[in-house]
Scaffold this motif. Structure first.
Motif, PDB file in Angstrom:
ATOM      1  N   UNK A 290       0.863  -1.184   0.000  1.00 14.56           N
ATOM      2  CA  UNK A 290       0.000   0.000   0.000  1.00 14.56           C
ATOM      3  C   UNK A 290       0.891   1.222   0.000  1.00 14.56           C
ATOM      4  N   UNK A 291       0.555   2.185  -0.837  1.00 17.54           N
ATOM      5  CA  UNK A 291       1.335   3.417  -0.916  1.00 17.54           C
ATOM      6  C   UNK A 291       0.416   4.592  -0.614  1.00 17.54           C
ATOM      7  N   UNK A 292       0.838   5.452   0.322  1.00 22.17           N
ATOM      8  CA  UNK A 292      -0.008   6.557   0.786  1.00 22.17           C
ATOM      9  C   UNK A 292       0.818   7.833   0.860  1.00 22.17           C
ATOM     10  N   UNK A 293       0.177   8.937   0.564  1.00 22.05           N
ATOM     11  CA  UNK A 293       0.849  10.233   0.666  1.00 22.05           C
ATOM     12  C   UNK A 293       0.970  10.640   2.130  1.00 22.05           C
ATOM     13  N   UNK A 294       2.111  11.235   2.450  1.00 22.35           N
ATOM     14  CA  UNK A 294       2.333  11.740   3.808  1.00 22.35           C
ATOM     15  C   UNK A 294       1.186  12.676   4.214  1.00 22.35           C
ATOM     16  N   UNK A 295       0.705  12.518   5.436  1.00 22.41           N
ATOM     17  CA  UNK A 295      -0.372  13.363   5.940  1.00 22.41           C
ATOM     18  C   UNK A 295      -1.768  12.803   5.713  1.00 22.41           C
ATOM     19  N   UNK A 296      -1.870  11.831   4.762  1.00 20.56           N
ATOM     20  CA  UNK A 296      -3.176  11.234   4.484  1.00 20.56           C
ATOM     21  C   UNK A 296      -3.416  10.049   5.406  1.00 20.56           C
ATOM     22  N   UNK A 297      -4.580   9.451   5.274  1.00 23.57           N
ATOM     23  CA  UNK A 297      -4.913   8.294   6.095  1.00 23.57           C
ATOM     24  C   UNK A 297      -4.443   7.007   5.417  1.00 23.57           C
ATOM     25  N   UNK A 298      -3.847   6.110   6.202  1.00 22.97           N
ATOM     26  CA  UNK A 298      -3.504   4.767   5.733  1.00 22.97           C
ATOM     27  C   UNK A 298      -4.506   3.801   6.345  1.00 22.97           C
ATOM     28  N   UNK A 299      -5.063   2.937   5.513  1.00 22.57           N
ATOM     29  CA  UNK A 299      -6.011   1.927   6.002  1.00 22.57           C
ATOM     30  C   UNK A 299      -5.504   0.555   5.591  1.00 22.57           C
ATOM     31  N   UNK A 300      -5.193  -0.259   6.584  1.00 24.40           N
ATOM     32  CA  UNK A 300      -4.730  -1.622   6.329  1.00 24.40           C
ATOM     33  C   UNK A 300      -5.822  -2.589   6.783  1.00 24.40           C
ATOM     34  N   UNK A 301      -6.066  -3.586   5.954  1.00 24.11           N
ATOM     35  CA  UNK A 301      -7.176  -4.499   6.206  1.00 24.11           C
ATOM     36  C   UNK A 301      -6.720  -5.917   6.504  1.00 24.11           C
TER      37      UNK A 301
ATOM     38  N   UNK B 268       6.332   9.532   7.308  1.00 26.49           N
ATOM     39  CA  UNK B 268       7.344   8.700   6.628  1.00 26.49           C
ATOM     40  C   UNK B 268       7.859   7.557   7.494  1.00 26.49           C
ATOM     41  N   UNK B 269       7.968   7.786   8.809  1.00 22.58           N
ATOM     42  CA  UNK B 269       8.434   6.733   9.717  1.00 22.58           C
ATOM     43  C   UNK B 269       7.469   5.576   9.862  1.00 22.58           C
ATOM     44  N   UNK B 270       6.255   5.721   9.322  1.00 25.15           N
ATOM     45  CA  UNK B 270       5.285   4.625   9.367  1.00 25.15           C
ATOM     46  C   UNK B 270       5.558   3.594   8.274  1.00 25.15           C
ATOM     47  N   UNK B 271       6.452   3.909   7.353  1.00 23.22           N
ATOM     48  CA  UNK B 271       6.781   2.963   6.285  1.00 23.22           C
ATOM     49  C   UNK B 271       7.399   1.703   6.893  1.00 23.22           C
ATOM     50  N   UNK B 272       6.716   0.580   6.712  1.00 17.21           N
ATOM     51  CA  UNK B 272       7.122  -0.691   7.328  1.00 17.21           C
ATOM     52  C   UNK B 272       6.187  -1.774   6.813  1.00 17.21           C
ATOM     53  N   UNK B 273       6.416  -3.000   7.242  1.00 14.63           N
ATOM     54  CA  UNK B 273       5.468  -4.082   6.981  1.00 14.63           C
ATOM     55  C   UNK B 273       4.570  -4.219   8.206  1.00 14.63           C
ATOM     56  N   UNK B 274       3.275  -4.259   7.984  1.00 19.04           N
ATOM     57  CA  UNK B 274       2.304  -4.372   9.069  1.00 19.04           C
ATOM     58  C   UNK B 274       1.665  -5.758   9.043  1.00 19.04           C
ATOM     59  N   UNK B 275       1.711  -6.414  10.189  1.00 19.02           N
ATOM     60  CA  UNK B 275       1.129  -7.742  10.324  1.00 19.02           C
ATOM     61  C   UNK B 275      -0.090  -7.694  11.235  1.00 19.02           C
ATOM     62  N   UNK B 276      -1.144  -8.294  10.780  1.00 18.02           N
ATOM     63  CA  UNK B 276      -2.314  -8.546  11.588  1.00 18.02           C
ATOM     64  C   UNK B 276      -2.102  -9.899  12.269  1.00 18.02           C
ATOM     65  N   UNK B 277      -2.562 -10.031  13.511  1.00 22.44           N
ATOM     66  CA  UNK B 277      -2.428 -11.307  14.213  1.00 22.44           C
ATOM     67  C   UNK B 277      -3.662 -11.538  15.068  1.00 22.44           C
ATOM     68  N   UNK B 278      -3.936 -12.798  15.340  1.00 25.03           N
ATOM     69  CA  UNK B 278      -5.118 -13.144  16.124  1.00 25.03           C
ATOM     70  C   UNK B 278      -4.789 -14.286  17.068  1.00 25.03           C
ATOM     71  N   UNK B 279      -5.549 -14.318  18.180  1.00 23.33           N
ATOM     72  CA  UNK B 279      -5.376 -15.435  19.099  1.00 23.33           C
ATOM     73  C   UNK B 279      -6.698 -15.748  19.789  1.00 23.33           C
ATOM     74  N   UNK B 280      -6.778 -16.967  20.304  1.00 23.97           N
ATOM     75  CA  UNK B 280      -7.957 -17.394  21.056  1.00 23.97           C
ATOM     76  C   UNK B 280      -7.624 -17.330  22.538  1.00 23.97           C
ATOM     77  N   UNK B 281      -8.599 -16.992  23.350  1.00 22.89           N
ATOM     78  CA  UNK B 281      -8.354 -16.960  24.799  1.00 22.89           C
ATOM     79  C   UNK B 281      -7.994 -18.360  25.263  1.00 22.89           C
ATOM     80  N   UNK B 282      -7.004 -18.419  26.143  1.00 19.23           N
ATOM     81  CA  UNK B 282      -6.537 -19.711  26.623  1.00 19.23           C
ATOM     82  C   UNK B 282      -5.411 -20.275  25.788  1.00 19.23           C
ATOM     83  N   UNK B 283      -5.304 -19.839  24.558  1.00 21.34           N
ATOM     84  CA  UNK B 283      -4.188 -20.278  23.714  1.00 21.34           C
ATOM     85  C   UNK B 283      -3.026 -19.327  23.910  1.00 21.34           C
ATOM     86  N   UNK B 284      -1.850 -19.759  23.495  1.00 23.41           N
ATOM     87  CA  UNK B 284      -0.680 -18.903  23.629  1.00 23.41           C
ATOM     88  C   UNK B 284      -0.049 -18.579  22.288  1.00 23.41           C
TER      89      UNK B 284
END
Lengths: 112, 113
Positions: free
Chosen positions: A11-22, A82-98
């Protein structure tokens, strides 16, 4: 095993605009969701999380939204820097799991 | 700021050799983890360790893998007989609580030839 999916590899976004990651998930046992950010040659860094009892969590420029019926979450970054440029990972877990189940990641580039 | 440290940063080994990856978690943390990321793929859970024993492991974590916390500060991952497909970046992580909010190290890159 595609329990957590990030369909946009980049995803490429202009500085100052909103970034939306899904992110989409399939496992209805997941009840805690997180976003991690990763710079090259570093480990993932925790950014923000949300419990399944909420639909929004905000921390400064970062807001995570959860739509349980659609099994979808998103991360909003506003304003993007500009410092927000990176790879973003979504993660999930179940309660009780590790274990965290990660998505494939989205590379965010903020253009000046 | 406290951090998780990992050594070595990069190890090259021959197929069939044993490898030990070392980690020093943050000192007051109680939960310890190993994850790995094969190049171009997602980060995958290997194992979690709590109260001096394995608390959860993935199907990847077969008999070739083992973990130890030998001295109260180090946390090691051993691969007994490496295979080509073990080539990956291995991340150690730790946390105070089981909330998913993990502190990751910078990773150890393992290359199996």
């Amino acid at each position: 095993d595609q329990q957590v999916k990030q369909n946009s590899p980049s995803l490429s976004v202009q500085e100052g605009r909103i970034s939306i990651l899904n992110c989409d998930y399939t496992n209805s046992m997941f009840d805690y969701f997180l976003w991690y950010k990763k710079y090259p040659a570093e480990g993932p860094t925790f950014l923000i999380s949300i419990s399944s009892i909420k639909d929004k969590n905000e921390d400064g420029r970062f807001t995570v939204f959860l739509n349980k019926s659609a099994k979808h979450l998103s991360l909003h970054i506003v304003p993007s820097q500009p410092g927000d440029s990176a790879v973003y990972f979504c993660a999930a877990m179940s309660s009780g799991a590790q274990k965290l189940v990660f998505g494939q990641g989205t590379r965010l580039t903020i253009n000046p | 700021e406290p951090e998780v440290t990992q050594t070595p940063s990069h190890q090259v080994t021959q197929m069939g050799q044993e490898v030990i990856l070392r980690c020093v978690p943050i000192s007051n943390h109680l939960y310890f983890y190993w994850y790995r990321q094969i190049l171009g793929q997602k980060v995958e859970f290997l194992v979690s360790f709590y109260n001096n024993e394995i608390s959860e492991k993935s199907e990847i974590f077969d008999d070739q893998f083992s973990v130890e916390r030998p001295d109260g500060s180090n946390f090691t991952l051993k691969i007994r007989s490496t295979k080509l497909e073990d080539s990956a970046m291995y991340f150690c992580a730790s946390s105070t609580l089981n909330t998913g909010e993990l502190f990751f190290g910078e990773g150890s890159r393992l290359t199996v030839l």
